[in-house]
Scaffold this active site. Sequence first.
Site: not given
Length: 260
Positions: A68, A151
């Site tokens: 994001h 991530h």
Amino acid sequence: MKILCVGDVVSRVGREMLFRCVDELKYKKNIDLCIANGENSTHGRGMARNAYDELMRAGVDIITMGNHTWDCKEIVSIMRKEGNVIRPANYSRECPGEGSLVYTAKNGIKIGVINLIGRTYLEPSDSPFTKAKEEIEKLKKSTNIILVDFHAEATSEKLAMSFFLDGKVSAVFGTHTHVQTADEMIFPKGTGYITDLGMTGPQLSILGREATPILNRFLTGMPQKFEIANGKGQFCGCIFDINEESGLCDGIERIFIREN
């Protein structure tokens, strides 16, 4: 030295939990540095300027990102102006920002941090393994203390990265799934590891979102608007005790704090 790594900070509730927990942990646990994943800190998607400022006031020193990263347009100016926010290093070289940094802590010790993103069940990116090797070679010129925020979605990919980097970095910690794992360990060659730090955000939620719309999606298959949950918060993270001479991990303490 002791480094506190905080799992995905989600929305206002997550930011408030930072204010409740970071300074106290720094005092009680003798923390030298705090790293937090901030990619969900603005209403669950991206990081705007006000969220960045709050993370700084709460005691965070370095912010990593994830899938994001680009959801708030302000992130580009934040990365250009501030020197402590990094995005996945294995994004295209054409993307703004940097994928690693060297940070000097208050005790004068330099710490390298690398941000990577996985390729399993996520959008296409360059090889995190190849990029990790490149970034480590660069950071080793300045410090032997290097931490990696990977991530990623798949636990297998995160574990593969830890085997790949064992003995080459101080610690590998996973983010993204918002669920803390109980597999913290030190690998044979001295690299600390946990598959996922967990989420710092709303307790009664599904990965930080209101439960009802998600439940309706599972029951009906119909599109729903997933709103951010409110209420009491939780704080998830891990403390890595790093040997300043060898740069390897001497100890790990998993942190999970629930607001009463």
